[in-house]
Design a protein around this motif. Structure first.
Motif, mmCIF file in Angstrom:
data_model
loop_
_atom_site.group_PDB
_atom_site.id
_atom_site.type_symbol
_atom_site.label_atom_id
_atom_site.label_comp_id
_atom_site.label_asym_id
_atom_site.label_seq_id
_atom_site.Cartn_x
_atom_site.Cartn_y
_atom_site.Cartn_z
ATOM 1 N N PRO A 289 85.252 -13.460 -73.643
ATOM 2 C CA PRO A 289 86.350 -13.932 -74.491
ATOM 3 C C PRO A 289 87.702 -13.804 -73.796
ATOM 4 O O PRO A 289 88.535 -14.707 -73.858
ATOM 5 N N TYR A 290 87.912 -12.659 -73.150
ATOM 6 C CA TYR A 290 89.110 -12.440 -72.342
ATOM 7 C C TYR A 290 88.692 -12.430 -70.873
ATOM 8 O O TYR A 290 87.568 -12.044 -70.547
ATOM 9 N N THR A 291 89.577 -12.848 -70.019
ATOM 10 C CA THR A 291 89.217 -12.969 -68.605
ATOM 11 C C THR A 291 88.771 -11.644 -68.010
ATOM 12 O O THR A 291 88.082 -11.616 -66.994
ATOM 13 N N TYR A 292 89.123 -10.519 -68.672
ATOM 14 C CA TYR A 292 88.777 -9.191 -68.174
ATOM 15 C C TYR A 292 87.691 -8.517 -68.993
ATOM 16 O O TYR A 292 87.290 -7.390 -68.685
ATOM 17 N N PRO A 343 96.970 -6.278 -61.516
ATOM 18 C CA PRO A 343 95.698 -6.435 -60.784
ATOM 19 C C PRO A 343 94.470 -6.578 -61.675
ATOM 20 O O PRO A 343 93.495 -7.217 -61.268
ATOM 21 N N ALA A 344 94.489 -5.995 -62.876
ATOM 22 C CA ALA A 344 93.314 -6.069 -63.749
ATOM 23 C C ALA A 344 93.203 -7.401 -64.466
ATOM 24 O O ALA A 344 92.154 -7.709 -65.045
ATOM 25 N N CYS A 345 94.257 -8.208 -64.438
ATOM 26 C CA CYS A 345 94.232 -9.508 -65.112
ATOM 27 C C CYS A 345 93.669 -10.554 -64.151
ATOM 28 O O CYS A 345 94.363 -11.466 -63.707
ATOM 29 N N VAL A 346 92.403 -10.427 -63.848
ATOM 30 C CA VAL A 346 91.756 -11.304 -62.868
ATOM 31 C C VAL A 346 90.397 -11.733 -63.415
ATOM 32 O O VAL A 346 89.704 -10.961 -64.074
ATOM 33 N N SER A 347 90.035 -12.982 -63.169
ATOM 34 C CA SER A 347 88.800 -13.533 -63.705
ATOM 35 C C SER A 347 87.612 -13.153 -62.821
ATOM 36 O O SER A 347 87.778 -12.647 -61.714
ATOM 37 N N PRO A 382 102.811 -12.362 -78.922
ATOM 38 C CA PRO A 382 101.679 -11.883 -79.734
ATOM 39 C C PRO A 382 100.788 -13.034 -80.178
ATOM 40 O O PRO A 382 100.712 -13.377 -81.359
ATOM 41 N N MET A 383 100.118 -13.672 -79.216
ATOM 42 C CA MET A 383 99.281 -14.840 -79.469
ATOM 43 C C MET A 383 97.818 -14.513 -79.187
ATOM 44 O O MET A 383 97.483 -13.391 -78.834
ATOM 45 N N ARG A 384 96.952 -15.522 -79.287
ATOM 46 C CA ARG A 384 95.522 -15.285 -79.067
ATOM 47 C C ARG A 384 95.243 -14.795 -77.649
ATOM 48 O O ARG A 384 94.513 -13.841 -77.448
ATOM 49 N N GLY A 385 95.783 -15.468 -76.648
ATOM 50 C CA GLY A 385 95.655 -15.012 -75.273
ATOM 51 C C GLY A 385 94.228 -14.880 -74.792
ATOM 52 O O GLY A 385 93.880 -13.893 -74.148
ATOM 53 N N ARG A 386 93.378 -15.878 -75.088
ATOM 54 C CA ARG A 386 91.969 -15.831 -74.694
ATOM 55 C C ARG A 386 91.635 -17.024 -73.809
ATOM 56 O O ARG A 386 92.469 -17.887 -73.556
ATOM 57 N N CYS A 387 90.360 -17.083 -73.378
ATOM 58 C CA CYS A 387 89.934 -18.149 -72.472
ATOM 59 C C CYS A 387 89.656 -19.472 -73.174
ATOM 60 O O CYS A 387 90.063 -20.531 -72.696
#
Length: 414
Positions: A289-292, A343-347, A382-387
């Protein structure tokens, strides 16, 4: 008595018509009048546009809340802080194409660190109003298209970074595997803001009714995600490692329209990513759901920052930098972080910042202009922020202070 014959009155000649003056004086007068009219129109603000609210199934819920806030008109003044997220910046009139070139913004206290030179207005207008794609890329990057391509495609690979660039330029990562077109991702726990909104809108049948002004933020999803498609689709392509201008440590571009993004990618021998390409590059074969991962974490990607209501109409970047009020407003609103700084925000494939930071333009295949544009990934608010979710009501000419892009490209044959 003799009668005198009256003489008939002579005919009256019709009045002569004045001929319009001819010659160089008349031409000069017409030119000056046209020039004065054009100068008066230069600083006219863009026309107001009405926002739209996305509707549909769970994947589309809250799409409108991922949009940019509207100007403070009478309608927006009645919205709550959450409702103000539903509107966006309208596109400028076609005759303002001269303002479409821009330079990615630096933080308010780092103006001297900006590495781009703005394109000349004439060059920008020629590039973005029907010019060649190479010229568009030059206008966006402030240099020649060859130099831009060399910088983006011919640089040294980033040592030690995740992912592989096999079959791709060094500044891109390879995305390869089997993609699931339709997924089922079940949220176990929502953000309390969303839960309160659902309770407020609940009916006796326990179903929410009416438009929502709160973005659907899920704190945790059930593991694993389920593929509902009968067959997965094999995919193999390249995607930029970072958001445009695809350089680690630089702030991503913003206040850019979908059409600008298309031409910029074409100008460096690439193309704007499709909706499915973004999904797969972000989530991988595990359908995250999230890239991480499966749990929302604001320490990993640039998300869930405080919402700030826009109070001044914003222009395309280059024009905004020439207007003190617009520039000051952008600096007040801006909460971007440099590309690759988290660095942790990586697919799973090694692409950074696919969630949060800025919304990214994508192509929605099978649609006609001006409906081919979509926004994905979410931004810093403050949004969904998902893939998976796509905001689809922004038109191709629209732009916003949280809208940018990255490019894709076909991978070389094995």
């Amino acid at each position: 008595m003799s009668r005198r014959h009256r003489r008939a009155a002579p005919p009256v000649a019709p009045p002569r018509r004045r001929r319009a003056p001819r010659g160089p004086c008349a031409v000069s007068l017409a030119f000056l009048c046209g020039l004065a009219a054009a100068m008066l129109a230069c600083d006219s603000p863009p026309p107001a546009a009405t926002g739209a609210v996305a509707s549909g199934g769970p994947e589309r819920a809250g799409a409108a809340a991922d949009a940019e806030p509207a100007p403070p008109d009478a309608a927006a003044a009645q919205l709550s802080d959450a409702a103000a997220e539903l509107a966006y910046t309208p596109a400028e009139p076609p005759d303002s194409a001269v303002e479409l070139a821009y330079t990615p913004a630096a933080p308010p206290d780092a103006g001297a660190a900006m590495s781009y030179v703005a394109a000349a207005p004439d060059a920008a207008a020629a590039a973005l109003d029907g010019g060649a794609p190479d010229a568009a890329a030059a206008a966006l990057d402030g240099g020649s298209p060859d130099a831009a391509a060399a910088a983006l495609d011919g640089g040294a690979p980033d040592a030690g970074l995740p992912g592989s660039s096999e079959g791709c330029p060094d500044d891109m990562v390879l995305v390869e595997g089997d993609y699931c077109p339709v997924v089922d991702q079940i949220c176990l726990k929502h953000h309390k803001e969303y839960e309160k909104d659902q309770e407020r809108r609940a009916t006796p049948s326990n179903e929410a009714e009416g438009p929502t002004t709160v973005s659907e933020r899920c704190l945790e999803y059930r593991r694993p995600s389920e593929c509902l498609s009968k067959k997965r689709a094999p995919m193999r392509f390249c995607v930029d490692r970072y958001e445009w201008p695809n350089r680690k440590g630089e702030l991503p571009a913003l206040l850019v329209s979908w059409r600008q993004a298309v031409k910029a990618c074409e100008g460096v021998g690439k193309r704007l990513c499709t909706e499915d390409e973004f999904n797969f590059a972000c989530e991988g074969e595990e359908m995250l759901p999230y890239t991480y991962g499966f749990a929302r974490d604001a320490t990993k990607c640039n998300i869930d920052r405080p919402f700030r209501q826009r109070e001044v109409t914003l222009y395309h970047y280059e024009r905004c930098m020439r207007h003190p009020k617009c520039k000051a407003e952008l600096e007040r609103l801006d909460q971007r972080v440099p590309a690759g700084s988290m660095p942790a925000c990586v697919s799973p494939f090694g692409a950074y910042d696919l969630n949060g930071n800025i919304n990214e333009w994508v192509v929605r295949p099978g649609r006609k202009s001006p409906e081919r544009s979509g926004l994905k990934g979410g931004w810093w608010g403050p949004m969904r922020g998902r893939c998976r979710p796509t905001v689809g009501f922004h038109k191709e000419e629209d732009y916003g202070y949280e809208q940018g892009f990255r490019c894709c490209k076909d991978a070389a044959a094995r």
